[in-house]
Write a protein that holds these residues in place. Structure first.
Motif, PDB file in Angstrom:
ATOM      1  N   SER A  72    -124.402  55.551  -2.599  1.00 43.01           N
ATOM      2  CA  SER A  72    -123.448  55.264  -3.664  1.00 43.01           C
ATOM      3  C   SER A  72    -122.637  56.505  -4.008  1.00 43.01           C
ATOM      4  CB  SER A  72    -124.196  54.750  -4.896  1.00 43.01           C
ATOM      5  OG  SER A  72    -123.314  54.521  -5.957  1.00 43.01           O
ATOM      6  N   THR A  75    -120.185  57.159  -1.251  1.00 42.78           N
ATOM      7  CA  THR A  75    -119.113  56.163  -1.277  1.00 42.78           C
ATOM      8  C   THR A  75    -118.117  56.500  -2.375  1.00 42.78           C
ATOM      9  OG1 THR A  75    -120.617  54.465  -0.445  1.00 42.78           O
ATOM     10  CG2 THR A  75    -118.610  53.697  -1.513  1.00 42.78           C
ATOM     11  N   GLN A  76    -118.616  56.902  -3.535  1.00 46.51           N
ATOM     12  CA  GLN A  76    -117.718  57.279  -4.637  1.00 46.51           C
ATOM     13  C   GLN A  76    -116.879  58.488  -4.257  1.00 46.51           C
ATOM     14  OE1 GLN A  76    -120.311  57.822  -8.011  1.00 46.51           O
ATOM     15  NE2 GLN A  76    -119.742  55.830  -8.872  1.00 46.51           N
ATOM     16  N   ALA A  78    -116.028  59.418  -1.255  1.00 50.75           N
ATOM     17  CA  ALA A  78    -115.078  59.018  -0.223  1.00 50.75           C
ATOM     18  C   ALA A  78    -113.938  58.205  -0.829  1.00 50.75           C
ATOM     19  CB  ALA A  78    -115.785  58.210   0.854  1.00 50.75           C
ATOM     20  N   ASP A  79    -114.260  57.311  -1.746  1.00 47.53           N
ATOM     21  CA  ASP A  79    -113.240  56.470  -2.372  1.00 47.53           C
ATOM     22  C   ASP A  79    -112.307  57.280  -3.266  1.00 47.53           C
ATOM     23  OD1 ASP A  79    -114.212  54.241  -1.111  1.00 47.53           O
ATOM     24  OD2 ASP A  79    -115.306  53.472  -2.862  1.00 47.53           O
ATOM     25  N   SER A  80    -112.808  58.346  -3.842  1.00 54.66           N
ATOM     26  CA  SER A  80    -111.978  59.154  -4.733  1.00 54.66           C
ATOM     27  C   SER A  80    -111.213  60.231  -3.964  1.00 54.66           C
ATOM     28  CB  SER A  80    -112.836  59.799  -5.821  1.00 54.66           C
ATOM     29  OG  SER A  80    -113.713  60.751  -5.247  1.00 54.66           O
ATOM     30  N   TRP A  85    -112.965  59.541   5.435  1.00 53.21           N
ATOM     31  CA  TRP A  85    -113.795  58.632   6.209  1.00 53.21           C
ATOM     32  C   TRP A  85    -113.676  59.026   7.666  1.00 53.21           C
ATOM     33  CZ3 TRP A  85    -117.241  55.260   4.439  1.00 53.21           C
ATOM     34  CH2 TRP A  85    -117.161  54.871   3.114  1.00 53.21           C
ATOM     35  N   ASP A  88    -110.654  57.672   9.420  1.00 50.01           N
ATOM     36  CA  ASP A  88    -109.345  58.140   8.980  1.00 50.01           C
ATOM     37  C   ASP A  88    -108.827  59.283   9.835  1.00 50.01           C
ATOM     38  OD1 ASP A  88    -109.329  56.263   6.991  1.00 50.01           O
ATOM     39  OD2 ASP A  88    -109.964  57.646   5.408  1.00 50.01           O
TER      40      ASP A  88
END
Length: 92
Positions: A72, A75-76, A78-80, A85, A88
């Motif tokens: 988690s 993931t946070q 990476a998303d921010s 990724w 990418d």
């Protein structure tokens, strides 16, 4: 006199039958007691094994939760935009 001897023999024979029957019962009781002890020992072994399994499950659940939290967090990040990724890299 012969009648008394015959009666004594009958009584002795009956007593021997009673002694043999009693001994059979004593032997059966001993056999059942041993079986009971064996079963109690087996139950105790199962209880100990179940306790070990509960400990293993507890540790595995803690480890699972730790990995979930790590995933988690990653993931946070990476998303921010905190980390790219892997897919990418080829797109940019």
């Amino acid at each position: 006199m012969d009648e008394l001897l015959r009666e004594r023999d009958i009584l002795n024979k009956n007593m021997l039958k009673a002694v043999n029957a009693t001994q059979k019962q004593v032997d059966l009781v001993k056999l059942h007691e041993q079986a009971k002890r064996n079963l109690e020992e087996e139950i105790q072994n199962y209880k100990e094994e179940a306790q070990k399994q509960r400990k293993i499950i507890f540790h595995l659940e803690k480890e699972r939760d730790r990995y979930i939290n790590q995933a988690s967090d990653l993931t946070q990040k990476a998303d921010s935009g905190g980390m790219p990724w892997p897919l990418d890299k080829g797109r940019g």
